[in-house]
Design a protein around this motif. Structure first.
Motif, PDB file in Angstrom:
ATOM      1  N   SER A   6       9.262   0.802  14.266  1.00  0.00           N
ATOM      2  CA  SER A   6       9.877   0.296  15.489  1.00  0.00           C
ATOM      3  C   SER A   6       9.889   1.369  16.573  1.00  0.00           C
ATOM      4  CB  SER A   6      11.276  -0.231  15.209  1.00  0.00           C
ATOM      5  OG  SER A   6      12.104   0.822  14.766  1.00  0.00           O
ATOM      6  N   ASN A   7       9.950   2.621  16.227  1.00  0.00           N
ATOM      7  CA  ASN A   7       9.898   3.714  17.204  1.00  0.00           C
ATOM      8  C   ASN A   7       8.482   3.923  17.735  1.00  0.00           C
ATOM      9  OD1 ASN A   7      12.575   4.361  17.306  1.00  0.00           O
ATOM     10  ND2 ASN A   7      12.436   6.001  15.771  1.00  0.00           N
ATOM     11  N   ALA A   9       6.111   1.646  18.332  1.00  0.00           N
ATOM     12  CA  ALA A   9       5.695   0.602  19.274  1.00  0.00           C
ATOM     13  C   ALA A   9       6.031   0.980  20.718  1.00  0.00           C
ATOM     14  CB  ALA A   9       6.317  -0.724  18.893  1.00  0.00           C
ATOM     15  N   PRO A  10       7.235   1.386  21.053  1.00  0.00           N
ATOM     16  CA  PRO A  10       7.508   1.782  22.438  1.00  0.00           C
ATOM     17  C   PRO A  10       6.717   3.026  22.848  1.00  0.00           C
ATOM     18  CG  PRO A  10       9.583   1.430  21.278  1.00  0.00           C
ATOM     19  CD  PRO A  10       8.481   1.323  20.276  1.00  0.00           C
ATOM     20  N   ARG A  11       6.499   3.937  21.920  1.00  0.00           N
ATOM     21  CA  ARG A  11       5.712   5.140  22.216  1.00  0.00           C
ATOM     22  C   ARG A  11       4.292   4.776  22.604  1.00  0.00           C
ATOM     23  NH1 ARG A  11       6.420   9.634  17.680  1.00  0.00           N
ATOM     24  NH2 ARG A  11       7.388  11.220  18.954  1.00  0.00           N
ATOM     25  N   LEU A  13       3.269   1.913  23.771  1.00  0.00           N
ATOM     26  CA  LEU A  13       3.318   1.267  25.076  1.00  0.00           C
ATOM     27  C   LEU A  13       3.435   2.303  26.180  1.00  0.00           C
ATOM     28  CD1 LEU A  13       5.521  -1.924  24.619  1.00  0.00           C
ATOM     29  CD2 LEU A  13       3.160  -1.792  25.371  1.00  0.00           C
ATOM     30  N   ASP A  14       4.268   3.293  25.981  1.00  0.00           N
ATOM     31  CA  ASP A  14       4.420   4.347  26.986  1.00  0.00           C
ATOM     32  C   ASP A  14       3.104   5.094  27.183  1.00  0.00           C
ATOM     33  OD1 ASP A  14       7.032   3.775  27.537  1.00  0.00           O
ATOM     34  OD2 ASP A  14       7.873   5.400  26.310  1.00  0.00           O
ATOM     35  N   THR A  17       0.665   2.895  29.080  1.00  0.00           N
ATOM     36  CA  THR A  17       1.062   2.804  30.485  1.00  0.00           C
ATOM     37  C   THR A  17       0.714   4.098  31.218  1.00  0.00           C
ATOM     38  OG1 THR A  17       2.901   1.388  29.833  1.00  0.00           O
ATOM     39  CG2 THR A  17       2.978   2.315  32.048  1.00  0.00           C
TER      40      THR A  17
END
Length: 181
Positions: A6-7, A9-11, A13-14, A17
């Motif tokens: 879960s950690n 996935a945002p990484r 995405l970051d 981006t």
């Protein structure tokens, strides 16, 4: 383990981006750089080139400019060294300082050119020259004054008011000589 996924996935995405923003920024910078180069330098047109080819064209253009600047600097240095070795300007050496003031009059058809060369320390009133010309039936069309080294060049262009009468250049020359002496 579940917590690690879960950690991540945002990484990801970051990172995606950040990378997308970097690419957009680079694309903008490349197009800005390509816009600084004259369009005739691009072969074929810059719209048809990919980014790598545009950068290559820009680099080629910059190298050409650099070579041109070096050539011009060499010409400038050669010109300076020639000027220093001769000690005088070749255009200016035709009239030695000892023969100043110089007065020349050229007549052609209904116009007259008066060339006066004086030194920087020789004062004379240009309006007196114009008065002499007006007194002899001439109308001053233009006056050009240039200073080169220690000499001042006055070039007066005048036209005869009444062409059939002409201008008496000998009288004009004599009166102008009196102004200088």
């Amino acid at each position: 383990m579940e917590n690690n996924c879960s950690n991540d996935a945002p990484r990801k995405l970051d990172r995606k981006t950040i990378e997308r923003n970097r690419r957009i920024r680079m694309k903008g910078l490349i197009s800005e750089l390509a816009s600084l180069v004259p369009p005739q330098h691009f072969k074929p047109s810059k719209e048809m080139l990919n980014q790598k080819d545009q950068i290559d064209q820009v680099v080629t253009y910059i190298m050409q400019l650099k070579e041109r600047v070096e050539k011009l600097n060499k010409r400038k240095e050669i010109s300076k060294s020639e000027h220093q070795t001769k000690g005088t300007n070749p255009r200016n050496s035709a009239i030695p300082s000892s023969r100043i003031p110089v007065l020349k009059i050229r007549e052609s058809d209904s116009s007259l050119e008066v060339v006066l060369v004086t030194g920087l320390r020789k004062n004379f009133a240009l309006h007196e020259v114009i008065q002499v010309l007006h007194g002899q039936g001439l109308e001053v069309v233009s006056v050009s004054i240039s200073t080169i080294e220690e000499k001042i060049y006055h070039i007066v262009h005048a036209q005869v008011r009444v062409p059939r009468l002409g201008a008496d250049t000998l009288t004009i020359y004599g009166r102008l000589q009196k102004l200088f002496n």
